[in-house]
Structure formats: C-alpha cells, structure tokens
Design an enzyme around this catalytic site. Structure first.
Site, PDB file in Angstrom:
ATOM      1  N   GLU A 120      13.646 -22.667   8.303  1.00  0.00           N
ATOM      2  CA  GLU A 120      15.010 -22.964   7.886  1.00  0.00           C
ATOM      3  C   GLU A 120      15.754 -23.602   9.067  1.00  0.00           C
ATOM      4  OE1 GLU A 120      18.551 -20.713   5.420  1.00  0.00           O
ATOM      5  OE2 GLU A 120      17.768 -19.738   7.189  1.00  0.00           O
ATOM      6  N   MET A 254      15.592 -14.065   9.661  1.00  0.00           N
ATOM      7  CA  MET A 254      15.331 -15.127   8.695  1.00  0.00           C
ATOM      8  C   MET A 254      14.624 -14.552   7.486  1.00  0.00           C
ATOM      9  SD  MET A 254      15.401 -18.101   7.554  1.00  0.00           S
ATOM     10  CE  MET A 254      14.612 -18.619   6.022  1.00  0.00           C
ATOM     11  N   GLU A 255      15.144 -14.899   6.286  1.00  0.00           N
ATOM     12  CA  GLU A 255      14.754 -14.257   5.039  1.00  0.00           C
ATOM     13  C   GLU A 255      13.487 -14.802   4.414  1.00  0.00           C
ATOM     14  OE1 GLU A 255      17.861 -17.482   3.773  1.00  0.00           O
ATOM     15  OE2 GLU A 255      17.561 -16.107   5.446  1.00  0.00           O
ATOM     16  N   ASN A 256      12.530 -15.289   5.183  1.00  0.00           N
ATOM     17  CA  ASN A 256      11.273 -15.769   4.611  1.00  0.00           C
ATOM     18  C   ASN A 256      10.798 -14.785   3.535  1.00  0.00           C
ATOM     19  OD1 ASN A 256      11.108 -17.706   6.904  1.00  0.00           O
ATOM     20  ND2 ASN A 256      10.637 -15.857   8.060  1.00  0.00           N
ATOM     21  N   HIS A 288      20.961  -7.391   4.773  1.00  0.00           N
ATOM     22  CA  HIS A 288      21.335  -8.793   4.538  1.00  0.00           C
ATOM     23  C   HIS A 288      20.107  -9.617   4.157  1.00  0.00           C
ATOM     24  CE1 HIS A 288      23.726 -12.522   5.611  1.00  0.00           C
ATOM     25  NE2 HIS A 288      22.490 -12.983   5.695  1.00  0.00           N
ATOM     26  N   GLU A 289      19.047  -9.500   4.950  1.00  0.00           N
ATOM     27  CA  GLU A 289      17.857 -10.316   4.682  1.00  0.00           C
ATOM     28  C   GLU A 289      17.197  -9.921   3.365  1.00  0.00           C
ATOM     29  OE1 GLU A 289      17.585 -12.875   6.507  1.00  0.00           O
ATOM     30  OE2 GLU A 289      19.098 -12.125   7.887  1.00  0.00           O
ATOM     31  N   HIS A 292      18.796 -11.467   0.387  1.00  0.00           N
ATOM     32  CA  HIS A 292      18.329 -12.850   0.214  1.00  0.00           C
ATOM     33  C   HIS A 292      17.053 -12.950  -0.624  1.00  0.00           C
ATOM     34  CE1 HIS A 292      20.984 -15.305   2.550  1.00  0.00           C
ATOM     35  NE2 HIS A 292      20.745 -14.718   3.700  1.00  0.00           N
TER      36      HIS A 292
END
Length: 845
Positions: A120, A254-256, A288-289, A292
């Site tokens: 991202e 990071m929400e991979n 939060h992640e 997502h």
C-alpha cells in the site's frame, strides 16, 4: 491532469506470482502469469524499477516497451478478449521499506534479517507487474523461494499448501486488490489461538523478543475478530489471521488481508514493561487493522480519493471494539483526547484538504494518509454519524453494505445508501456536507430577548476566507425541545426561560459527549453557568469546555488571557481526561513563553499550583486498588511537576534512577519516561547521553527506545546534540523508521531546534533517498511547521521548501505548513504581552 487508470485497458482475473529471492545478494527473479480480459490490442501494466526480460502471450513472445517515466510496461497484444500473459523479470530488494524489503535485527550479537512486504498504496508494482489499482481485484497464487536456512518459515495471506523445488506455494486468495498481497519470511517465533468461529489467529515476531510479548496481541486479535463477526453479522472470510511484528516498518501497521504487518512497538507488549497506556495503544492499532479486514479488504474503495472509506471507518471501529473488549479503559475519553484535538487543530486551517479529495497524480496518494484528516477527522465524522443514527441502525446498515458489496469496490454513496435504508434517515444529505467540504463550524449560543439563538459559521485558525459553507449539525443537546439538526446559518427558539425551566434549570450544553465535529462558543452567561457548576459536570464535558475555549483562543475569537483565567477552576482535578485538557491549554500557552524569563517561572508556578494536590495523592508508586485512570493520571502529573521544577519530585525521581542506574529497563514502566527525562535535564552531561544511547542500541524493547529518544533530546550540550544527529545517518544506531520521531523531539526543544533544522537541510537529499515515497517522508515538512514560531524561522522554512512546491507528494504539506507558522507568529506578536501579564497574575494567587 487526472490519473490514468490501467484497468480501462486490462481487467485481471488471476495472477500466478513466482518469486526467487536471494537475501544476501538482494536479488529477486520473478515470473508472473496473469489471466484477464484485454479491452484493447495494446495494454499496460504497472511496474517500477523492474528489469522485464520477456513477455509472452499464450506462450509466444510479444513486443513490449518499458515506460520508466510512467512506471508502466506497454505490451502489444494484437488481440482482445480473455488472454494469459507471462512476464519474466528481475529486480532487487528495496531500501525504503516499500515493495519487498529487508528488516534488520540482532539476536545475541548475531545480525539477522526478515524479508517482508509493504504494497500500500501503489508499491505492488515494485514486486511484480500488475494493474496496481484498488478496483483491479483479482485472485493471487503466490509461490516464494529464497536462500532458506534452518529455522526459517514463511507466512502469507493464505495457508501454505505445498513445497516443491524450494518454492513455498500458498492457496489461492479470495478476490482482492494488489496492495493487500503480503508475505514475510525468515526466522520467527509465534503463538497461535482460535476464535469461537474457527478462525486460526497467530502472532509472530523475531526471536529478539520474549515469547510472552505475543500473548497480549494474540488475545486482543482473537477477541476483536469475534467482536466484529458479531457486530457486522458477517463472517471473517479467511481461514487465518496472522499478525507480524517487523523490525523495520514505515507506518504503524498495514491491513494486508490475513497477514497484517506492524511496527514492533505497535504490536508487541512485554508483560514486564507494559503500562495501561501501552496496552491501549497496541489494542487500538490491532483493532483498527482487523476492522479493515471487512472495511477495506472485503469491500474496498474504488479509488484512492475515497481512502476515507477505509481509514475513517477503521479508526472509528477500533474504539467501538476496544470499548466492548475493555470497557474499564474508558476508551472514548482517549478518542476525544487523541482524535478530537488533532482533527480540530488541522481542520481549522484555510486550505486544508477535505476528507474526500481528488487525486491528480500517483505521488499524491501518500499525502492522503493525513492522520489529522482522513484518520482523526474522518473517524469523528463516523462517530458522529453512528451517534446520530443509533448503534443498532448503524450495525444493520453495515451488514447490508457488506452483503451487497463483498469482494467488490464502492464509493461513499454506496455506504450512505445502506445506512439510509437501515435507519430511515437521509444519510447522504447529512454526510455530504462533512465529507466533501473542508473545515468545520463554530456554533454560537446566545440569548437575545428571551430567545435562544444558535448560529453556525466556519471556524478558522489564522486567516480564512468565509465561503458561506454550512453543515448538517447534530446539536446533541442535554435539553429537550431543541431541533435535532442545525442545517441553516441561524435558528431562533423563543421562550428561553420557560425552556430552561422545563429542563430543570441545568446549564445548557451542546455536542454532549463530544461526539460531533464542531466547537461551541457560549455567551458569557451560559459559560458562567457551566463553570459555576463544574463539579456537577461529566468529565468529558469539562474536557470539552477547555478544548473548545482553547480553539476559540487559537482562532482569535477570545483572547488567550480569557482562556488562561479558566485554569484555576480546574485545580485539583483527579481525572486524566480533564487534566489532559489542562495540559493542552498549558502547552498551547507555552508558545508565548521564552525560556529562563519571568513568564517561564510563572508558568512553572502555575503548573505546580494545578497539579500539586494530585502529586501528593498519587505519588510515584502504584497501589493495588487503583484504577487504570489513576495510573495514566500519575504519569501526566509526574511529567508536569518534574518539568516544572518541583524539587521534591525531582529528588524522588533521581533517587529512583540511582537505584536502577545499572539497568534502566527495570525502572517501573509507568514512571520510566519521567525518570529518564528528569535525569537528563538534571545531569545535562555527555556521559548520561552516551549511557542511554548504549542501552538504546542494545535493547529490543521498542517502547524503551522511544523513551530514550525523548529523554536525550533534553541535552543542552552542543557537541552531544551533533553526535545525536550524526547517529541518524547510521542505521546500526537509529533505524530509518525511527528517524522522524527522534529528530522531531530535538526539533521541539528551543535549545536544540537550530541544530536539528540545520541537520534536515544539510541531509535533505539523503532523507529523500532513504525515506522518499514512504509514509514518513512528508513529516520532515509537517514537523517544523508544528513548532516554528518566529518570523526568522518562517522565512527560513519558506526559503527551503517553496522551491519544492512542484513535488506533488509535498505540495499540500508545504502550503499548509507556511500558513501554520504565519498564524503562530501573528498570534504571538499580538498576544504575548497580555499572556505574560495573565500568567503573572495567576501565579501570584
């Protein structure tokens, strides 16, 4: 010029990505087999810094041209329709924590590395040729081979299904955007668990950390998935949820999809070094992640101009979920403190971007990740919407939204439609005024001839052009008999005295619980009614009262002298949220105060007046029966009184330090940062900084590293400061991911600011090469704007940054930065004398 969308010429269906990675040589050999629909005889794929050697169509070579300027490879197919292309290429590991990159760490003196990914926003093209756009969803078959060593393992979005000829091959992913593909390999430790619905959850880290540091993130991740499955009424769509702490990471996390990556300090919790604050910090990031995984991954914005659909929503849901998991944390108070103040400050500067903003160049995508707007403001808007609709309607609308749009792409109106249907309210009209317009209003509350008058107008800090903007304002009043919404510039409500009597003569409040994105300016009588009944007000109302008055002072609606005169009302406050508001006011007033002046001494006296009672109450040691709020309050109070020169507090701090000098990591975690800061201020020697930096290099505790970065910034020895700045160029001392924070601490201090600023200017090219393109690069524009306060520094800032206005990744930050400094300089020039006089008056009481 609008961004070109390559999906218009090619729509991918599946990628087979084969990567052969040599860690030591930093080399990657890759092959991608992509199947999809060619809509033209000539198609383009994104690529960046790839050496593409051959392109085949159904096994036959076809001509191609690599367009480096546009980051594309243009392929002449000569046909349309369903095609299969094979692209062979070579590339290298990157150095700026984007694409496929190494993370470095050390275990027992042995240097090691993990290899991980960060795709991202548009960095998948650095790993393989693809249509690197959110809308271009496809399935992925990933196979990775590397210079594997005993003890290595690899994890990715999906479970591993086979190993053949050294290639680890993973199950086919669900349909998803290219920026969500992820893998990590190297020597790792892990702990695993299972949700009630059968989702396997795993927490992974290097062996530089205690295995127990994975317990808390594993617990939070498991509970958060269970919460979201219940709240969304939509199952988690993958077989596992991996959470990986990387030693080098540009952002926070990071929400991979199924393979979330984190900066270590954002995920790991050492049980022997954990505070309530650090647990809350980690808990909200994990929540939060995971939000997502549905909002952003399952359903994805069509293009980056709707980034807020991802981030604003997840920032809201992290608080919703953590409040359910840990209600004793009172996390909504943290929301006001963290998100509210950040959003209200930046969003009041004329020229700020709106939450929804057009993207005209790929390099602008990174600028959208503005923590104050897309995250903080956007989440406040989602909180405001949820509060207005009610939780049940909000959750029902989300379920319908996921059901209709899963594995697809949306725009904001799709969400508004689902929420409107669930609630029966016109969400689109309500939200358009907030999402598409920058800024926010101030609501004036006055009584004229027994008529309550409520009016709205855009609020500015500094110069601003009034464009007559109006918002749909939920009044959220503690009184009945008032309108639900204020949609016009003014409304008059007659019979104020009777209305007040019907509401029990309690003081009128708007924006109860601080759930909407505006501030309130009460007339003198309404304000007096609140301050005179302070003891009866909720803690959030006290916080909000100071918050709103602080911004009114910053905007010149009231004077800072008026604001400061409120502080004595708050002497002896015991709650963290109210004390934090007092601290925010003091921090803002500090810009008027020069070091080692009478005003400086007055400020210290006022701080000790306000916090001495709580210092006596809380002391330095935890009590078995104390609340989490008391623990957080203790840290705030100790920080204030030691910095303000309280001799008893400083002596106690130095006594604690002396007991733990041989191993500062054993100082109790909740007071350790205060003790370290106090020791550097008191000792002010090169020796103490050298000792701290030796610990810094050797420790794997990321929280301790951050604390040391802060503490050493208090040194006043010029030669030592030069050495600290020189450390930034040596990644064996300070990792590139940590430079922005460590440098900002030095920039904030009056006595180290010039040296830090000179270092930035001298090393700008190096910073551009090392951090250019990642999410921290523009911080070196934003941070000086946060602290510079003189006309000389404004001139220097403009001279250095204005020549960079052609850089689309920096343009907005530079323009905003200039306005911020101009506003601060003008404010100080106009109010400094009056503030100094008021400080002297309060200190003398």
């Amino acid at each position: 010029m609008a961004v070109k969308h390559l999906i218009e010429s090619f729509v991918p269906e599946n990628y087979k990505v084969m990567l052969d990675i040599d860690r030591q040589a930093r080399a990657i050999k890759g092959q991608v087999v992509v199947t999809g629909e060619a809509k033209d005889v000539v198609v383009s794929f994104h690529q960046k810094d790839l050496n593409i050697q051959k392109v085949q169509l159904h096994g036959a070579e076809v001509p191609f041209i690599v367009n480096r300027e546009e980051d594309e490879v243009v392929i002449k197919l000569g046909t349309r329709g369903l095609v299969t292309l094979t692209l062979d290429y070579e590339t290298t590991l990157t150095d700026n924590m984007m694409g496929i990159y190494p993370s470095y760490y050390e275990v027992d003196g042995v240097k090691k590395m993990l290899i991980g990914t960060q795709f991202e926003s548009h960095f998948a093209r650095q790993a393989f040729p693809c249509i690197d756009e959110p809308e271009a969803k496809a399935t992925f078959d990933l196979s990775v081979k590397w210079d594997e060593e005993p003890g290595d393992l690899i994890i990715a979005n999906m479970p591993e299904k086979s190993v053949s000829d050294g290639y680890h091959t993973f199950e086919t992913t669900v349909r998803m955007s290219s920026y969500l593909l992820a893998f990590v390999f190297g020597e790792m430790q892990y702990k695993k668990g299972m949700t009630r619905s059968g989702v396997e959850v795993g927490a992974f880290s290097t062996k530089a950390h205690k295995l127990e540091a994975l317990d808390f993130p594993l617990e939070i991740a498991t509970k958060a998935i269970e919460f979201y499955e219940n709240y969304y009424q939509t199952p988690y769509p993958l077989p596992h949820s991996w959470h990986v702490a990387l030693p080098d990471f540009s952002a926070g996390a990071m929400e991979n999809w199924g393979c979330i990556t984190y900066r270590e300090v954002c995920m790991l919790v050492d049980p022997d070094n954990a505070t309530e604050a650090s647990k809350q910090y980690v808990g909200t990031i994990i929540a939060h992640e995971l939000a997502h995984q549905w909002f952003g991954d399952l359903v994805t914005m069509r293009w980056w101009d709707d980034l807020w659909l991802n981030e604003s929503f997840a920032n809201n849901m992290e608080y919703v979920s953590i409040d359910a998991i840990h209600p004793e944390w009172k996390i909504w108070e943290s929301f006001s403190i963290k998100e509210g103040s950040l959003a209200l400050d930046r969003d009041a500067t004329d020229g700020v971007q709106s939450v929804h903003v057009e993207v005209e160049h790929p390099d602008e995508i990174g600028t959208l990740f503005d923590p104050a707007i897309v995250y903080a403001k956007g989440s406040r808007l989602m909180v405001m919407l949820r509060y207005w609709l009610g939780d049940a309607a909000f959750a029902a609308g989300l379920k319908a939204y996921f059901t209709k749009n899963q594995y697809g792409n949306t725009v904001g109106d799709d969400l508004w439609a689902a929420l409107s249907e669930a609630s029966g309210k016109n969400v689109s009209d309500f939200m358009h005024s907030w999402i598409n317009q920058p800024g926010y209003p101030v609501v004036d509350v006055t009584v004229e001839n027994d008529t309550l008058v409520l009016s709205q107008k855009q609020f500015f800090i500094g110069e601003g052009v009034d464009r007559g903007r109006l918002w749909n304002l939920p009044l959220n009043s503690n009184w009945t008999g008032l309108p639900d919404l204020l949609t016009t510039d003014r409304v008059e409500i007659p019979g104020f005295a009777q209305l007040m009597a019907e509401n029990g003569n309690v003081p009128l409040q708007l924006n109860v619980e601080n759930m909407a994105h505006y501030i309130v300016n009460y007339d003198a009588e309404r304000l007096s009614a609140l301050t005179e009944n302070l003891a009866q007000l909720a803690e959030i109302t006290k916080y909000q009262l100071l918050q709103d008055r602080k911004f009114l002072a910053k905007g010149g609606v009231i004077s800072y002298s008026e604001l400061l005169k409120l502080l004595p009302y708050f002497k002896g406050e015991k709650s963290y949220i109210v004390s934090h508001a007092v601290g925010q006011v003091l921090a803002d007033a500090a810009v008027f105060v020069d070091a080692d002046t009478a005003a400086d001494k007055d400020m210290d006296a006022i701080i000790n007046q306000l916090f001495s009672d709580d210092y006596a109450r809380l002391g330095w040691e935890k009590r078995a029966d104390e609340s989490s709020d008391d623990e957080t309050q203790r840290g705030l109070v100790l920080n204030k009184v030691t910095a303000a020169g309280n001799e008893a507090a400083i002596a106690k701090s130095r006594e604690i330090f002396a007991r733990h000098q041989a191993d500062i990591s054993h100082i109790p975690a909740d007071i350790r940062p205060i003790v370290l800061n106090t020791e550097v201020r008191a000792e002010n020697s090169d020796a103490i900084v050298r000792d701290f930096m030796s610990v810094y290099v050797g420790t794997s505790l990321q929280q301790l590293k951050r604390e040391i970065e802060t503490a050493v910034s208090y040194i006043k020895n010029e030669a030592t400061v030069r050495d600290l700045l020189a450390n930034f160029l040596d990644m064996n001392v300070v990792k590139p991911q940590d430079i922005p924070f460590a440098w900002y601490y030095l920039l904030q201090r009056d006595f180290t600011q010039d040296a830090a600023w000179a270092w930035e200017k001298a090393n700008w090219q190096w910073l551009a090469e090392k951090l250019g393109g990642d999410m921290s690069y523009d911080k070196f524009v934003i941070y000086p704007a946060n602290v510079f306060k003189t006309a000389d520094k404004l001139a220097e800032y403009k001279a250095f940054f204005e020549p960079m206005l052609e850089n689309p990744g920096l343009k907005r930050a530079i323009e905003m930065g200039i306005k911020q400094i101009e506003t601060r300089v003008a404010l100080i020039e106009s109010q400094k004398a009056a503030v100094e006089a008021t400080l002297a008056e309060i200190a003398a009481r």
